[in-house]
Motif scaffolding. Structure first.
Motif, PDB file in Angstrom:
ATOM      1  N   THR A 186       0.830  -1.205   0.000  1.00 35.94           N
ATOM      2  CA  THR A 186       0.000   0.000   0.000  1.00 35.94           C
ATOM      3  C   THR A 186       0.866   1.259   0.000  1.00 35.94           C
ATOM      4  O   THR A 186       2.067   1.214   0.308  1.00 35.94           O
ATOM      5  CB  THR A 186      -0.904   0.043   1.244  1.00 35.94           C
ATOM      6  OG1 THR A 186      -0.061   0.173   2.412  1.00 35.94           O
ATOM      7  CG2 THR A 186      -1.755  -1.213   1.359  1.00 35.94           C
ATOM      8  N   ASN A 187       0.230   2.397  -0.315  1.00 35.00           N
ATOM      9  CA  ASN A 187       0.938   3.677  -0.248  1.00 35.00           C
ATOM     10  C   ASN A 187       1.486   3.934   1.154  1.00 35.00           C
ATOM     11  O   ASN A 187       2.612   4.415   1.325  1.00 35.00           O
ATOM     12  CB  ASN A 187      -0.011   4.824  -0.622  1.00 35.00           C
ATOM     13  CG  ASN A 187      -0.325   4.867  -2.108  1.00 35.00           C
ATOM     14  OD1 ASN A 187       0.351   4.241  -2.915  1.00 35.00           O
ATOM     15  ND2 ASN A 187      -1.360   5.608  -2.461  1.00 35.00           N
ATOM     16  N   GLU A 188       0.678   3.616   2.154  1.00 34.25           N
ATOM     17  CA  GLU A 188       1.091   3.860   3.537  1.00 34.25           C
ATOM     18  C   GLU A 188       2.300   3.006   3.916  1.00 34.25           C
ATOM     19  O   GLU A 188       3.229   3.483   4.583  1.00 34.25           O
ATOM     20  CB  GLU A 188      -0.075   3.562   4.481  1.00 34.25           C
ATOM     21  CG  GLU A 188      -1.263   4.514   4.350  1.00 34.25           C
ATOM     22  CD  GLU A 188      -2.098   4.274   3.101  1.00 34.25           C
ATOM     23  OE1 GLU A 188      -2.825   5.198   2.674  1.00 34.25           O
ATOM     24  OE2 GLU A 188      -2.013   3.148   2.534  1.00 34.25           O
ATOM     25  N   GLU A 189       2.295   1.740   3.492  1.00 38.35           N
ATOM     26  CA  GLU A 189       3.435   0.861   3.775  1.00 38.35           C
ATOM     27  C   GLU A 189       4.692   1.345   3.061  1.00 38.35           C
ATOM     28  O   GLU A 189       5.796   1.302   3.625  1.00 38.35           O
ATOM     29  CB  GLU A 189       3.098  -0.568   3.343  1.00 38.35           C
ATOM     30  CG  GLU A 189       2.059  -1.248   4.226  1.00 38.35           C
ATOM     31  CD  GLU A 189       1.561  -2.556   3.641  1.00 38.35           C
ATOM     32  OE1 GLU A 189       1.191  -3.444   4.436  1.00 38.35           O
ATOM     33  OE2 GLU A 189       1.529  -2.692   2.397  1.00 38.35           O
ATOM     34  N   ALA A 190       4.533   1.814   1.833  1.00 36.37           N
ATOM     35  CA  ALA A 190       5.686   2.306   1.069  1.00 36.37           C
ATOM     36  C   ALA A 190       6.297   3.538   1.729  1.00 36.37           C
ATOM     37  O   ALA A 190       7.531   3.665   1.839  1.00 36.37           O
ATOM     38  CB  ALA A 190       5.270   2.625  -0.359  1.00 36.37           C
ATOM     39  N   LYS A 191       5.443   4.459   2.184  1.00 38.08           N
ATOM     40  CA  LYS A 191       5.947   5.671   2.831  1.00 38.08           C
ATOM     41  C   LYS A 191       6.632   5.338   4.151  1.00 38.08           C
ATOM     42  O   LYS A 191       7.701   5.883   4.465  1.00 38.08           O
ATOM     43  CB  LYS A 191       4.812   6.665   3.069  1.00 38.08           C
ATOM     44  CG  LYS A 191       5.310   7.991   3.643  1.00 38.08           C
ATOM     45  CD  LYS A 191       4.204   8.975   3.908  1.00 38.08           C
ATOM     46  CE  LYS A 191       4.773  10.328   4.359  1.00 38.08           C
ATOM     47  NZ  LYS A 191       5.716  10.215   5.484  1.00 38.08           N
ATOM     48  N   ALA A 192       6.035   4.440   4.937  1.00 35.47           N
ATOM     49  CA  ALA A 192       6.641   4.053   6.213  1.00 35.47           C
ATOM     50  C   ALA A 192       7.996   3.396   5.985  1.00 35.47           C
ATOM     51  O   ALA A 192       8.958   3.633   6.729  1.00 35.47           O
ATOM     52  CB  ALA A 192       5.705   3.108   6.970  1.00 35.47           C
ATOM     53  N   ALA A 193       8.100   2.587   4.934  1.00 36.72           N
ATOM     54  CA  ALA A 193       9.360   1.911   4.628  1.00 36.72           C
ATOM     55  C   ALA A 193      10.418   2.912   4.181  1.00 36.72           C
ATOM     56  O   ALA A 193      11.598   2.799   4.553  1.00 36.72           O
ATOM     57  CB  ALA A 193       9.135   0.855   3.551  1.00 36.72           C
TER      58      ALA A 193
END
Length: 424
Positions: A335-342
């Protein structure tokens, strides 16, 4: 000139390069062609500039000014966070302290410096490249610095990716497809332009120089680590980089000095735009049907716009489906959120900003570790396909290229050709 021949994966026909071949001369178009190099064992020529130190396995006849090369190092911070003992990061972008000097911040420079150095019968014509952003930026820089005529076809919504540290030479022109369009629309535009005699297609995944340029990430990793990794992580839009990694892996098998394993390709897509993920999970060689408007909407929603390819080389012989099957690989969805957190985690633990697509790849590694899909002691290569962009922007006054013309999404071919002829 590097000594090599081209070969078809479908019929095995071998033939010399020189005519900008994108397909087998027998027109078996069902398969990708590839380069077979005379030197079976790679010699890394550190005395050559940038990417060209890997010229033994690049289909090139010259060296162009300004190239950088991928840099591989062993992770400490991210590796400790994930409990991995052999995590290696191959960094493509701007990170001077690591020796990474790609001034556009993405591994698309690897393909551009290889493609533009390939022997080319079309030197008096204009090369046409379709891109969702990073590829356009890389080709613009290479062609501008080396006075190579270029026409870029880019979705208008991706024009903010077309920046540089200095104005582009007049040999580079850009046309866009209107707001709301996507990469596939830009490809359609480029195909129409290439029907004109003065223009020729760069070729995308079909161009052996593009794939082998991208494959230098694996050349960097293997020669740095001293062996072929067990796993390879990368986010994919077309999958061309992963196909290139697979092809480079097989060259190392023939080299014989770095092991005899095929690294598992662990590639990832950005939710909700996941056409290859959906096909792979359905055990389908063919991509599943999807309405064009739905696909455009999904492409608008993802943070990693460069991953929005609706017609990737997934099904073709020698394409991503074959690469995943042969390596027992997998496709993950992020997800976008997972990508940003990573991406935030990478910055905190490793010390460089990374692009959204690289965030997707990093998130997929985190996901794979959590789900037990990789062994903690395995040798893992994480391909960071773009990084250091925010730092580069902060250190340089940027110039943004504006489109020379913006076409409606449904522009008629005759109208497109007239406008292009007028531009040139």
């Amino acid at each position: 000139m590097t000594d090599y021949v081209l070969e078809s994966r479908c019929c095995g026909t071998k033939f010399k390069d020189g005519d900008w071949a994108l397909d087998c001369p027998k027109r078996d178009g069902a398969a990708l062609i590839f380069a077979r190099y005379a030197k079976q064992q790679l010699e890394v020529k550190e005395y050559l500039p940038g990417l060209y130190k890997f010229s033994d396995w690049l289909p090139v006849c010259r060296m162009l000014e300004g190239s950088g090369a991928p840099v591989t190092y062993k992770s400490v911070g991210l590796a400790q966070e994930l409990g991995l003992t052999n995590l290696y990061i191959t960094f493509n972008g701007y990170w001077p302290e690591k020796g990474a000097l790609m001034m556009t911040g993405a591994f698309k420079e690897c393909e551009a410096y290889s493609v533009c150095a390939r022997v080319n019968q079309n030197e008096n014509k204009v090369m046409v490249v379709a891109s969702a952003g990073n590829t356009a930026r890389a080709f613009a820089r290479v062609c501008s610095k080396n006075k190579i005529s270029l026409l870029l076809c880019v979705p208008e919504d991706c024009m903010d990716a077309l920046w540089s540290a200095e104005p582009l030479d007049a040999c580079v022109k850009v046309v866009a497809t209107a707001a709301g369009s996507d990469y596939f629309d830009a490809i359609r535009l480029s195909n129409i332009v290439c029907e004109l005699d003065k223009f020729y297609p760069e070729g995308g995944a079909k161009n052996v120089a593009r794939r082998d340029g991208m494959g230098t990430t694996v050349l960097s990793a293997v020669t740095t680590i001293g062996r072929i990794p067990d796993y390879y992580f990368q986010a994919v839009g077309s999958g061309t980089g992963a196909i290139a990694a697979w092809e480079a892996n097989k060259r190392f098998l023939a080299d014989g000095r770095y092991g005899n394993n095929l690294m598992k390709l662990m590639v990832s897509q950005n939710i909700p735009f996941v056409p290859m993920y959906d096909a792979w999970k359905a055990h389908s060689r063919e991509l599943l049907a999807c309405d064009a408007e739905v696909a455009r909407k999904q492409a608008e929603e993802i943070c990693a716009k460069v991953l929005s390819n609706r017609k990737p080389p997934y099904s073709v012989k020698g394409g991503l489906f074959d690469a995943l099957t042969e390596t027992d690989g997998d496709i993950l969805a992020v997800t976008n959120e997972e990508a940003k957190a990573a991406a935030d985690l990478f910055y905190r633990l490793e010390g460089s900003d990374i692009e959204p697509a690289a965030g997707v790849a990093t998130a997929s590694l985190i996901q794979a570790v959590k789900e037990g899909k990789v062994e903690k002691e395995a040798v893992i290569m994480l391909n960071i396909t773009g990084g250091g962009v925010q730092r580069f922007k902060s250190e340089n006054k940027l110039v943004y290229k504006k489109p020379d013309y913006v076409f409606p999404i449904d522009a008629e071919p005759d109208f497109i050709k007239k406008v292009i002829n007028d531009l040139f």
